[in-house]
Design a protein around this motif. Sequence first.
Motif, PDB file in Angstrom:
ATOM      1  N   ASN A 168       0.856  -1.179   0.000  1.00 44.84           N
ATOM      2  CA  ASN A 168       0.000   0.000   0.000  1.00 44.84           C
ATOM      3  C   ASN A 168       0.894   1.232   0.000  1.00 44.84           C
ATOM      4  OD1 ASN A 168      -2.494  -1.318   0.039  1.00 44.84           O
ATOM      5  ND2 ASN A 168      -2.435  -1.582   2.255  1.00 44.84           N
ATOM      6  N   ILE A 169       0.540   2.217  -0.821  1.00 42.07           N
ATOM      7  CA  ILE A 169       1.383   3.399  -0.979  1.00 42.07           C
ATOM      8  C   ILE A 169       0.542   4.666  -0.900  1.00 42.07           C
ATOM      9  CG2 ILE A 169       2.906   4.667  -2.558  1.00 42.07           C
ATOM     10  CD1 ILE A 169       3.729   1.953  -3.728  1.00 42.07           C
ATOM     11  N   ILE A 170       1.022   5.628  -0.139  1.00 39.88           N
ATOM     12  CA  ILE A 170       0.440   6.979  -0.121  1.00 39.88           C
ATOM     13  C   ILE A 170       1.544   7.948  -0.520  1.00 39.88           C
ATOM     14  CG2 ILE A 170      -0.585   8.809   1.275  1.00 39.88           C
ATOM     15  CD1 ILE A 170      -1.847   6.695   3.044  1.00 39.88           C
ATOM     16  N   ILE A 171       1.303   8.726  -1.562  1.00 40.80           N
ATOM     17  CA  ILE A 171       2.253   9.751  -2.006  1.00 40.80           C
ATOM     18  C   ILE A 171       1.900  11.066  -1.320  1.00 40.80           C
ATOM     19  CG2 ILE A 171       3.177  11.037  -3.972  1.00 40.80           C
ATOM     20  CD1 ILE A 171       3.921   8.123  -4.107  1.00 40.80           C
ATOM     21  N   ILE A 172       2.852  11.646  -0.611  1.00 38.42           N
ATOM     22  CA  ILE A 172       2.633  12.933   0.050  1.00 38.42           C
ATOM     23  C   ILE A 172       3.393  14.014  -0.711  1.00 38.42           C
ATOM     24  CG2 ILE A 172       2.950  14.285   2.164  1.00 38.42           C
ATOM     25  CD1 ILE A 172       0.937  12.091   2.542  1.00 38.42           C
ATOM     26  N   LEU A 173       2.670  14.989  -1.257  1.00 36.82           N
ATOM     27  CA  LEU A 173       3.286  16.157  -1.870  1.00 36.82           C
ATOM     28  C   LEU A 173       3.415  17.203  -0.773  1.00 36.82           C
ATOM     29  CD1 LEU A 173       1.324  16.201  -5.247  1.00 36.82           C
ATOM     30  CD2 LEU A 173       3.432  14.987  -4.655  1.00 36.82           C
TER      31      LEU A 173
END
Length: 469
Positions: free
Chosen positions: A336-341
């Motif tokens: 599972n991946i969450i990209i944080i900008l």
Amino acid sequence: MSSQFSHTCAALSTANGKAGIAVIRASGDDAIDIASKVFRPASGKALSETEANRAVFGTIFGADGNVIDTGIATCFIAPHSYTGENTVEISCHGSPVGTSLVLAALYCAGAKPAIPGEFTRRAFINGKIDLTQAEAVGELLDSESVTQLRLSVSKTGGSLGRNIRKISDGIENMLAAVYAYIDYPDEDMADMTDAEIIERIGEYRRKLEKLSATYSTGLAVTKGVKSVIAGSPNTGKSTFFNLLSGYDRAIVTDVAGTTRDVISETVEVCGIKLHISDTAGIRETSDGIEKIGVEKSREAMEDGELIIALFDVSKELSEEDEAFAEKIYSYKDEKNIIIILNKTDKAVSEKSVDDMKRRFENRGFENVVKLSAKTGGGKKELEEALLRLYPLSEGDISGGAILTSARQYSAVTMALEAVKRAERAMKELTRDMAGLDLEEALSCLCEADGRKVSEEVVGKIFSHFCVGK
């Protein structure tokens, strides 16, 4: 009852140590007679003559006949007790010496020391609770968050077991129709056509798929998710780590490479327990110490279930960022991946942030969040992304029909596979072949709620309980 539990057992049910009150429980056919040798009501009546479920004041005597304490005793008559047996609870002052003397007196009077989980195991054996409720009791005792506590309390009410039994009852009814046709093919006794059976099997397949899918959320609430905060140097990982932790857990500076080791913390975000690790910035370096930190970061990413990847939107992506993005992309199908900008408070423009967001989305990343770890802006969007990965609603918590143990998940998924085979058999083979698969599904569901389970499995479950529960 199993012959293993034909005796009366006794144990301290409250925590061992100094306290205002302690509760000692005895359960079994002879519990009241045994407790009567230790506790004498102030009314002068025998304990066996007191009203059930009514607390009475009296004196507690030791094995030598000397007074130990004064306290309160309550008798629960079978089957109206937690264990389904005659049960006595004696409340006294919480002195470690005093409670040990009360227990010694009960043992001398004929009780045996309870083993871990024995009271709850007796409740299971006597049909007071099913195995999913028993497991929920253990999870309740192990609760480390409010959400985990509330979910465990809901499950002790039997919601998961009822859901499983409802599905198994439906499968059992389908089996009756299948076998009526097989046993009496010329009597027109089948009350369901092939099309109706296929439709009904599909209905239970969907229910089992939905139940099976709750396991990832159940684990996230009870055991937690191994989560890694990763990114190139100076993308704000430590600031983000502190935002989740709720305090300044990690050192934050403008110097790239400040974090040299993996720092860990457990936090709860919207009901989901995260075991988060802040890692060193990933880049090529000649610094020997930093190089070790970078290698540990890569190992943490390999080991993690959830990767929270940070990118600095206050500047253009560097070559290191691009290389890191490719590495994250390689994990897309297995983690599972969450990209944080991150650093949206310093971004050149909103358009530049949106462009970068679209860029990651076009690569197939579904959870891309714009956030400022420094100000906390965008944290709600982070929570929404987390709940997309681990769906959890107020209804899920209060409903309690969520799988939380590997044993439950294994039994339900095996039932699901058997139902899928039955569905294919009805379409491609014969009713009797489908019947064999439906029987297997029914057996697996009976194992899930404990109607059909080995002594070895039961023993393993209750061995994790504390003595006195």
